[in-house]
Motif scaffolding. Structure first.
Motif, PDB file in Angstrom:
ATOM      1  N   THR A 203       0.820  -1.218   0.000  1.00 38.06           N
ATOM      2  CA  THR A 203       0.000   0.000   0.000  1.00 38.06           C
ATOM      3  C   THR A 203       0.851   1.264   0.000  1.00 38.06           C
ATOM      4  N   LEU A 204       2.160   1.115   0.133  1.00 39.23           N
ATOM      5  CA  LEU A 204       3.031   2.289   0.232  1.00 39.23           C
ATOM      6  C   LEU A 204       3.373   2.826  -1.155  1.00 39.23           C
ATOM      7  N   PRO A 205       3.297   4.138  -1.337  1.00 38.27           N
ATOM      8  CA  PRO A 205       3.664   4.752  -2.632  1.00 38.27           C
ATOM      9  C   PRO A 205       5.180   4.636  -2.850  1.00 38.27           C
ATOM     10  N   LEU A 206       5.561   4.074  -3.961  1.00 38.37           N
ATOM     11  CA  LEU A 206       6.980   3.840  -4.244  1.00 38.37           C
ATOM     12  C   LEU A 206       7.759   5.146  -4.307  1.00 38.37           C
ATOM     13  N   LEU A 207       7.184   6.185  -4.919  1.00 37.63           N
ATOM     14  CA  LEU A 207       7.885   7.451  -5.082  1.00 37.63           C
ATOM     15  C   LEU A 207       8.151   8.122  -3.739  1.00 37.63           C
ATOM     16  N   ASP A 208       7.184   8.054  -2.819  1.00 34.85           N
ATOM     17  CA  ASP A 208       7.366   8.683  -1.508  1.00 34.85           C
ATOM     18  C   ASP A 208       8.461   7.984  -0.710  1.00 34.85           C
ATOM     19  N   VAL A 209       8.531   6.670  -0.824  1.00 31.31           N
ATOM     20  CA  VAL A 209       9.590   5.922  -0.147  1.00 31.31           C
ATOM     21  C   VAL A 209      10.936   6.261  -0.779  1.00 31.31           C
ATOM     22  N   PHE A 210      10.952   6.386  -2.095  1.00 33.13           N
ATOM     23  CA  PHE A 210      12.191   6.667  -2.824  1.00 33.13           C
ATOM     24  C   PHE A 210      12.749   8.048  -2.478  1.00 33.13           C
ATOM     25  N   LEU A 211      11.861   9.040  -2.350  1.00 29.54           N
ATOM     26  CA  LEU A 211      12.286  10.409  -2.089  1.00 29.54           C
ATOM     27  C   LEU A 211      12.477  10.711  -0.606  1.00 29.54           C
ATOM     28  N   GLY A 212      11.981   9.842   0.262  1.00 32.06           N
ATOM     29  CA  GLY A 212      12.209  10.016   1.692  1.00 32.06           C
ATOM     30  C   GLY A 212      11.135  10.774   2.430  1.00 32.06           C
ATOM     31  N   PHE A 213       9.913  10.749   1.933  1.00 34.25           N
ATOM     32  CA  PHE A 213       8.828  11.462   2.607  1.00 34.25           C
ATOM     33  C   PHE A 213       8.219  10.582   3.701  1.00 34.25           C
ATOM     34  N   HIS A 214       9.043  10.251   4.679  1.00 30.90           N
ATOM     35  CA  HIS A 214       8.582   9.417   5.797  1.00 30.90           C
ATOM     36  C   HIS A 214       9.571   9.561   6.945  1.00 30.90           C
ATOM     37  N   GLY A 215       9.203   9.048   8.104  1.00 35.47           N
ATOM     38  CA  GLY A 215      10.074   9.132   9.262  1.00 35.47           C
ATOM     39  C   GLY A 215      11.194   8.111   9.216  1.00 35.47           C
ATOM     40  N   GLY A 216      12.234   8.358  10.019  1.00 29.84           N
ATOM     41  CA  GLY A 216      13.357   7.433  10.073  1.00 29.84           C
ATOM     42  C   GLY A 216      14.634   8.166  10.431  1.00 29.84           C
ATOM     43  N   MET A 217      15.740   7.443  10.403  1.00 28.71           N
ATOM     44  CA  MET A 217      17.031   8.082  10.623  1.00 28.71           C
ATOM     45  C   MET A 217      17.315   9.067   9.480  1.00 28.71           C
ATOM     46  N   MET A 218      18.014  10.122   9.771  1.00 25.05           N
ATOM     47  CA  MET A 218      18.170  11.210   8.796  1.00 25.05           C
ATOM     48  C   MET A 218      18.785  10.772   7.477  1.00 25.05           C
TER      49      MET A 218
END
Length: 318
Positions: A165-180
């Motif tokens: 369900t996760l958008p591939l582009l958002d994961v690729f560009l880093g639009f989510h939380g996590g280590m910097m």
């Protein structure tokens, strides 16, 4: 002609590479990740990188000054450690804890074992692991950017149960939380391309690690999309490119690099899918660092023309 004859011991293949030059290339390769962290998480990300890097340099200088050892700050290895360590933290990390991590990385892991070339594991990696164990709540206090979509507004990609369900582009560009440093895949790939193009690292280790995790995850979940999302999530790519490839703690033979990459990928997969935590890259790299002497031995190349000596028969030589 006789005056030009030079007799020396091996190795006979040499180049003009220096520690400072190699570390300088790593710093340049890390800049896209630093810039991406600043754009995604704000100015505080740049402040954290600056403070951690300065702390690493200061600790190295002070330690060597107190012990009257040659000053090695100029080789930029402490700068690399500081940047990598900072990018392994969430942007919400208090600065004093970042300084503690710098002390662990430089003084405990690097200098107490003899300095650059003698450390048993990647200094930034050990700093991250110790901070995670000692300040778990701080290390998992992720900040989620405003541009994150609903599916990534309150969870990291690895924490989402249904990754399809996760958008591939958002994961690729880093639009989510996590280590910097781990969120923006694009920035990591730019750094990877630069390191390979300048021959600072070989692609063998990163490619082997990611390929191992992708294949095992696809087989386990039955979804290539889920496997792709997982390879782009967490510290897998950042660790494979900037931490697993450390010169001192990774194998130097081609076969050894392949053993090492498959081992780290396998351990990461096992921890993520059958362990009690979403992420496992740090521990996998640490185990890989400790196994490096064996990987070098198993991957040792046989000299050209070498023949194994026959054992003497019992009761006398042949």
């Amino acid at each position: 002609m006789e005056d030009r004859l030079i007799v020396t011991a091996s190795p006979h293949i040499r180049d003009t590479s220096t520690t400072r030059g190699l570390m300088g290339n790593v710093v340049i390769a890390l800049l896209p990740a630093v810039l991406a962290a600043g754009l995604i998480f704000g100015v505080q990300a740049l402040v954290l990188v600056a403070v951690t890097t300065l702390a690493c340099v200061a600790f190295e200088y002070i330690y060597e000054k107190l012990l009257k050892k040659p000053n090695t700050v100029g080789d930029l290895s402490a700068v690399v450690t500081g940047i990598i360590l900072a990018l392994n933290m969430p942007v919400s990390m208090p600065l004093w804890i970042a300084v503690v991590g710098a002390f662990i990385a430089i003084v405990i892991t690097k200098q107490l074992f003899g300095g650059l070339g003698y450390n048993f594991a990647n200094p930034a990696l050990v700093g991250r692991i110790v901070l995670f164990l000692g300040f778990t709540s701080r290390m998992t206090a992720y900040v989620y950017p405003d541009m994150a979509v609903d599916a990534l507004a309150s969870a990291t990609p690895l924490a989402v149960a249904d990754k399809t369900t996760l958008p591939l582009l958002d994961v690729f560009l880093g639009f989510h939380g996590g280590m910097m440093g781990e969120v923006c895949v694009l920035a990591i790939l730019l750094g990877f391309a630069y390191l390979v193009a300048t021959r600072t690292i070989q692609a063998t280790i990163p490619v082997t690690i990611v390929a191992t995790v992708f294949v095992l995850t696809a087989l386990n979940t039955g979804s290539a999309y889920t496997a792709l999302i997982e390879c782009m999530s967490g510290g897998l790519l950042f660790g494979a490119v900037f931490m697993a490839t450390d010169y001192v703690t990774s194998p130097f033979t081609t076969k050894g690099k392949l053993f090492y990459g498959v081992f780290i990928g396998l351990i990461t997969f096992l921890i993520r899918h059958f362990g009690s935590m979403n992420e496992g890259m740090s521990y996998a790299i640490l185990l890989g660092n400790l196994m490096t002497p064996w990987f070098n031995a198993w991957g040792h190349q046989t000299p050209l023309g070498y023949k194994k000596a026959k054992k003497a028969k019992k009761g006398g030589a042949e």
